[in-house]
Design a protein around this motif. Structure first.
Motif, PDB file in Angstrom:
ATOM      1  N   SER A 114       0.659  -1.301   0.373  1.00  0.00           N
ATOM      2  CA  SER A 114      -0.100   0.280   0.054  1.00  0.00           C
ATOM      3  C   SER A 114       0.852   1.438  -0.255  1.00  0.00           C
ATOM      4  CB  SER A 114      -1.266   0.148   1.051  1.00  0.00           C
ATOM      5  OG  SER A 114      -1.800   1.022   1.116  1.00  0.00           O
ATOM      6  N   HIS A 115       0.391   2.574  -0.991  1.00  0.00           N
ATOM      7  CA  HIS A 115       1.043   3.927  -0.563  1.00  0.00           C
ATOM      8  C   HIS A 115       0.804   4.381   0.266  1.00  0.00           C
ATOM      9  CE1 HIS A 115      -2.843   5.002  -1.968  1.00  0.00           C
ATOM     10  NE2 HIS A 115      -2.730   6.078  -1.780  1.00  0.00           N
ATOM     11  N   VAL A 116       0.066   3.599   1.749  1.00  0.00           N
ATOM     12  CA  VAL A 116      -0.243   4.578   3.166  1.00  0.00           C
ATOM     13  C   VAL A 116       0.310   3.754   3.911  1.00  0.00           C
ATOM     14  CG1 VAL A 116      -2.292   5.587   4.541  1.00  0.00           C
ATOM     15  CG2 VAL A 116      -2.542   5.468   1.682  1.00  0.00           C
ATOM     16  N   ALA A 117       1.145   4.374   4.172  1.00  0.00           N
ATOM     17  CA  ALA A 117       1.653   4.139   5.339  1.00  0.00           C
ATOM     18  C   ALA A 117       1.227   3.390   6.116  1.00  0.00           C
ATOM     19  CB  ALA A 117       2.875   4.784   6.116  1.00  0.00           C
ATOM     20  N   ASN A 118       0.056   3.824   7.083  1.00  0.00           N
ATOM     21  CA  ASN A 118      -0.461   3.133   7.617  1.00  0.00           C
ATOM     22  C   ASN A 118      -1.436   1.870   7.703  1.00  0.00           C
ATOM     23  OD1 ASN A 118      -0.026   5.681   9.697  1.00  0.00           O
ATOM     24  ND2 ASN A 118      -1.532   6.820   9.399  1.00  0.00           N
ATOM     25  N   ASP A 119      -2.013   1.849   6.744  1.00  0.00           N
ATOM     26  CA  ASP A 119      -2.168   0.841   6.140  1.00  0.00           C
ATOM     27  C   ASP A 119      -1.437  -0.544   6.219  1.00  0.00           C
ATOM     28  OD1 ASP A 119      -5.038   2.642   5.383  1.00  0.00           O
ATOM     29  OD2 ASP A 119      -3.958   2.030   3.456  1.00  0.00           O
ATOM     30  N   ILE A 120      -0.592  -0.206   5.951  1.00  0.00           N
ATOM     31  CA  ILE A 120       0.110  -0.954   6.457  1.00  0.00           C
ATOM     32  C   ILE A 120       0.893  -1.456   7.786  1.00  0.00           C
ATOM     33  CG2 ILE A 120       2.737  -2.085   6.213  1.00  0.00           C
ATOM     34  CD1 ILE A 120       2.397  -1.657   3.370  1.00  0.00           C
ATOM     35  N   GLU A 121       0.679  -0.451   8.548  1.00  0.00           N
ATOM     36  CA  GLU A 121       1.010  -0.813   9.752  1.00  0.00           C
ATOM     37  C   GLU A 121       0.055  -0.927  10.745  1.00  0.00           C
ATOM     38  OE1 GLU A 121       4.777   2.898  10.523  1.00  0.00           O
ATOM     39  OE2 GLU A 121       2.218   3.469  11.178  1.00  0.00           O
ATOM     40  N   SER A 122      -1.165  -0.717  10.118  1.00  0.00           N
ATOM     41  CA  SER A 122      -2.353  -1.513  11.184  1.00  0.00           C
ATOM     42  C   SER A 122      -2.423  -2.934  11.000  1.00  0.00           C
ATOM     43  CB  SER A 122      -3.715  -0.509  10.481  1.00  0.00           C
ATOM     44  OG  SER A 122      -4.016  -0.422   9.213  1.00  0.00           O
ATOM     45  N   MET A 123      -1.442  -3.378   9.742  1.00  0.00           N
ATOM     46  CA  MET A 123      -1.524  -4.678   9.511  1.00  0.00           C
ATOM     47  C   MET A 123      -1.146  -5.794   9.589  1.00  0.00           C
ATOM     48  SD  MET A 123      -4.743  -4.813   6.074  1.00  0.00           S
ATOM     49  CE  MET A 123      -4.418  -6.525   6.063  1.00  0.00           C
ATOM     50  N   ALA A 124       0.611  -5.352   8.838  1.00  0.00           N
ATOM     51  CA  ALA A 124       2.048  -5.910   9.350  1.00  0.00           C
ATOM     52  C   ALA A 124       2.375  -5.871   9.876  1.00  0.00           C
ATOM     53  CB  ALA A 124       2.390  -5.200   7.765  1.00  0.00           C
ATOM     54  N   ASP A 125       3.443  -7.300  10.326  1.00  0.00           N
ATOM     55  CA  ASP A 125       3.714  -7.729  11.881  1.00  0.00           C
ATOM     56  C   ASP A 125       5.289  -7.863  10.976  1.00  0.00           C
ATOM     57  OD1 ASP A 125       3.913  -9.817  10.466  1.00  0.00           O
ATOM     58  OD2 ASP A 125       2.439 -10.955  11.649  1.00  0.00           O
ATOM     59  N   THR A 126       5.738  -7.531   9.679  1.00  0.00           N
ATOM     60  CA  THR A 126       7.241  -7.527   9.139  1.00  0.00           C
ATOM     61  C   THR A 126       6.848  -6.763   7.964  1.00  0.00           C
ATOM     62  OG1 THR A 126       7.016 -10.186   9.704  1.00  0.00           O
ATOM     63  CG2 THR A 126       9.023  -9.722   8.620  1.00  0.00           C
ATOM     64  N   PHE A 127       7.783  -6.311   7.733  1.00  0.00           N
ATOM     65  CA  PHE A 127       8.256  -5.289   6.215  1.00  0.00           C
ATOM     66  C   PHE A 127       9.400  -5.889   5.772  1.00  0.00           C
ATOM     67  CE2 PHE A 127      12.066  -3.219   6.292  1.00  0.00           C
ATOM     68  CZ  PHE A 127      12.305  -3.210   8.329  1.00  0.00           C
ATOM     69  N   VAL A 128       8.939  -5.593   4.201  1.00  0.00           N
ATOM     70  CA  VAL A 128      10.312  -6.277   3.478  1.00  0.00           C
ATOM     71  C   VAL A 128      10.208  -5.021   2.325  1.00  0.00           C
ATOM     72  CG1 VAL A 128      10.535  -7.702   0.967  1.00  0.00           C
ATOM     73  CG2 VAL A 128       9.305  -8.557   2.792  1.00  0.00           C
ATOM     74  N   LYS A 129      11.723  -3.929   1.921  1.00  0.00           N
ATOM     75  CA  LYS A 129      11.500  -3.275   1.583  1.00  0.00           C
ATOM     76  C   LYS A 129      12.093  -3.563   0.005  1.00  0.00           C
ATOM     77  CE  LYS A 129      13.693   1.417   1.258  1.00  0.00           C
ATOM     78  NZ  LYS A 129      14.679   2.235   1.852  1.00  0.00           N
ATOM     79  N   LEU A 130      11.550  -2.945  -0.952  1.00  0.00           N
ATOM     80  CA  LEU A 130      11.649  -3.234  -1.986  1.00  0.00           C
ATOM     81  C   LEU A 130      12.833  -2.103  -2.980  1.00  0.00           C
ATOM     82  CD1 LEU A 130       9.171  -5.103  -3.775  1.00  0.00           C
ATOM     83  CD2 LEU A 130      11.666  -6.459  -3.410  1.00  0.00           C
ATOM     84  N   ASP A 131      13.991  -1.999  -3.728  1.00  0.00           N
ATOM     85  CA  ASP A 131      13.993  -0.941  -4.523  1.00  0.00           C
ATOM     86  C   ASP A 131      14.454  -1.383  -5.899  1.00  0.00           C
ATOM     87  OD1 ASP A 131      14.842   2.090  -4.585  1.00  0.00           O
ATOM     88  OD2 ASP A 131      16.932   1.542  -3.773  1.00  0.00           O
ATOM     89  N   LYS A 132      14.589  -0.800  -7.108  1.00  0.00           N
ATOM     90  CA  LYS A 132      14.784  -1.145  -7.863  1.00  0.00           C
ATOM     91  C   LYS A 132      14.641  -3.125  -8.385  1.00  0.00           C
ATOM     92  CE  LYS A 132      17.643   2.430  -8.689  1.00  0.00           C
ATOM     93  NZ  LYS A 132      19.511   3.833  -8.166  1.00  0.00           N
ATOM     94  N   GLY A 133      13.814  -3.303  -8.023  1.00  0.00           N
ATOM     95  CA  GLY A 133      13.375  -5.083  -7.184  1.00  0.00           C
ATOM     96  C   GLY A 133      14.719  -5.737  -6.649  1.00  0.00           C
TER      97      GLY A 133
END
Lengths: 286, 253
Positions: free
Chosen positions: A188-207
């Protein structure tokens, strides 16, 4: 369920950089992953590769089965893509029936239960063309969940959806998938939406996956004129911090500890001109 | 899974109101045209024994109706397969189907088979009532039909057009796959067909020249040409199907 990616690459056009370039990564069951990254970082390409919608190179396995050779594990995947549409001339129920036929699903009671939870039961007999974007996304989510899916992939599920529908969808997904042995991937492009659901993040940059980890959700940014007094207090309370002039960034603080720190600051007559809870996802994105 | 794809396609066909209405209209036009021709022949208009007003009105109306029937048939037999195949690209259902674990190979061949079956059923539907009307008008006599069959041959009447139409469906599918369901697929199909005829026509000319220059009997010459026509259709059918399948297998949807 475990999804493993080994040397997965995707290039859309010759001469361009890889849209996806993942050497080795595994998505584990029981986790809700927030996939973050700027536009063009490869989030949608990752989702489409995982479901073979696009033809990528490398190995993608679901519990050891390579989906480039055997697509059977994908029958346990539900997907909501940002650009998906349905048969607009059909009713919601007809669209559901079509997918039930395709998926060999027979459990009509599951449909009613899901429609009830998503608050679209009363609209199922209307044509999809008359649906709002929020209703359409709810219907696509319902279709994705007809079967008892083990993996749910949500690409920008809340884009264009009003706050009320977003909250309803978030609540529903959390109820269905939190503390389960399933895998949820959400972008999601909205950080709050991710934070309210996810417990783990994966950051992608240039694939490429450039960062991943747990979301702690307890970072604060505070501003005070009493810089030295606050530094002393933080050292006394053993709270790690980053400081830049009057601004302090405090990471990974438990709620209780934060409340105790605020109380101690009041006792020490330290006042703050600004207190912000920092979005960790926004931090990661920046 | 194969049955599931079949069943879901049949579900789609039964719910595709626009196409079903168009087919029904085509059916009605064909029936009206058939009845018109039967009346025209029976009235003796051709021999000038019918009244002038009747003859003129039927002579004006009948060609118009016949053209309308031919046009709607062309739309049904060319555009319906196009729509049937391209619709999944348009509304992303193809993506959802593949993401749900449907094998691309199974999907491709099931879709091709269902589309061909659908068009065969449509053909039978469109031809049945006009045939009954003609048979009824000739008091069940099928002499005219056997005359046509005897003069042309059953293979020429049934098999060559059948394979030819299957080849056309495979061509439409190939064009739709190449253009990912865009409307331009129609032009691409025409272009590919033109390209294929550029290859096939010289071969056909060589065959015709060689057999007509030889001393073989006329029946053998005709047989050779017939088998060439069948072989030509089978080659294009196979080529279109295999190329379309291979492109689809590795396509980004």
């Amino acid at each position: 369920m475990e999804i493993k990616l080994s040397n997965v690459t995707k290039r859309y056009h010759k001469g361009m950089r890889n849209a996806l370039d993942i050497e080795d990564f595994a998505f584990e069951s029981g986790k809700i992953y927030g996939i973050v990254g700027q536009n063009g970082s490869g989030k949608t390409t990752l989702f489409k590769s995982l479901t073979t919608i696009i033809d990528s190179f490398g190995e993608i396995t679901y519990d050891g089965v390579n989906v480039h050779e055997d697509t059977t594990p994908l029958s346990k995947v539900g997907i909501v893509l940002d650009d998906l549409t349905l048969y607009r001339n059909w009713t919601g129920r007809q669209n559901i029936e079509f997918f039930m036929t395709l998926k060999h699903s027979m459990d009509i009671s599951r449909v009613d239960e899901l429609a009830e939870k998503l608050s679209i039961k009363g609209d199922l007999d209307s044509k999809v063309g008359s649906y709002s974007l929020g209703m359409t996304k709810k219907l696509i989510l319902l279709i994705a969940l007809i079967d008892d899916v083990q993996v749910l992939i949500l690409d920008e599920p809340f884009r264009g959806v009003d706050r009320q529908s977003t909250d309803a969808l978030t609540k529903f997904i959390k109820e269905e998938f939190m503390s389960s042995d399933k895998i949820v991937l959400i972008s999601s492009h909205v950080a709050n939406d991710i934070e309210s659901m996810a417990d783990t993040f994966v950051k992608l940059d240039k694939g490429k996956i450039v960062e991943s980890g747990k979301l702690t959700l307890t970072n604060y940014k505070v501003k005070t004129d009493q810089v030295e007094e606050f530094k002393t207090l933080l050292k006394k309370k053993d709270v790690p911090y980053e400081n830049n002039e009057q601004t302090f960034i405090l990471r990974g603080i438990e709620d209780d500890d934060w409340n105790k720190l605020l109380k101690a600051a009041m006792t020490a007559k330290i006042s703050f001109s600004n207190i912000n809870k920092i979005s960790e996802v926004e931090e990661v994105l920046n | 899974m194969k049955n599931a794809i079949f069943n879901s396609e049949i579900f789609k066909i039964t719910h595709d109101q626009g196409v079903n209405i168009l087919t029904l209209v085509n059916g009605i036009v064909n029936i009206v045209v058939t009845i018109g021709w039967v009346i025209f022949v029976k009235s003796g208009a051709m021999q000038g024994s019918a009244s002038n007003a009747f003859s003129i009105s039927i002579l004006v109306l009948l060609p118009l109706l016949t053209i309308a029937g031919l046009l709607t048939s062309a739309v049904v037999f060319y555009l319906v397969p196009f729509r049937s195949i391209s619709v999944d690209y348009g509304n992303s259902l193809l993506q959802l189907s593949i993401a749900s674990g449907t094998s691309r190979t199974r999907y491709y061949f099931s879709k091709l088979t269902v589309t061909a079956l659908r068009m065969m059923v449509t053909f039978v539907f469109l031809i049945t009532i006009p045939t009954i009307i003609i048979l009824a008008s000739t008091d069940g006599s099928v002499e005219w039909l056997t005359n046509i069959i005897n003069s042309l041959g059953i293979w020429e009447i049934v098999f060559v057009p059948f394979i030819g139409y299957l080849s056309l469906i495979a061509l439409i599918y190939l064009a739709v796959v190449l253009m990912k369901g865009s409307l331009l697929s129609i032009l691409v199909a025409i272009g590919i067909n033109f390209g294929a005829s550029l290859i096939m026509t010289p071969i056909q000319i060589i065959i015709q020249t060689s057999i007509y220059n030889s001393t073989v009997q006329t029946s053998v010459q005709a047989g050779t040409l017939l088998w060439w026509a069948i072989l030509q259709q089978l080659i294009t059918l196979t080529a279109y199907t295999v190329i379309g399948w291979q492109v689809f297998k590795h396509q980004d949807l």
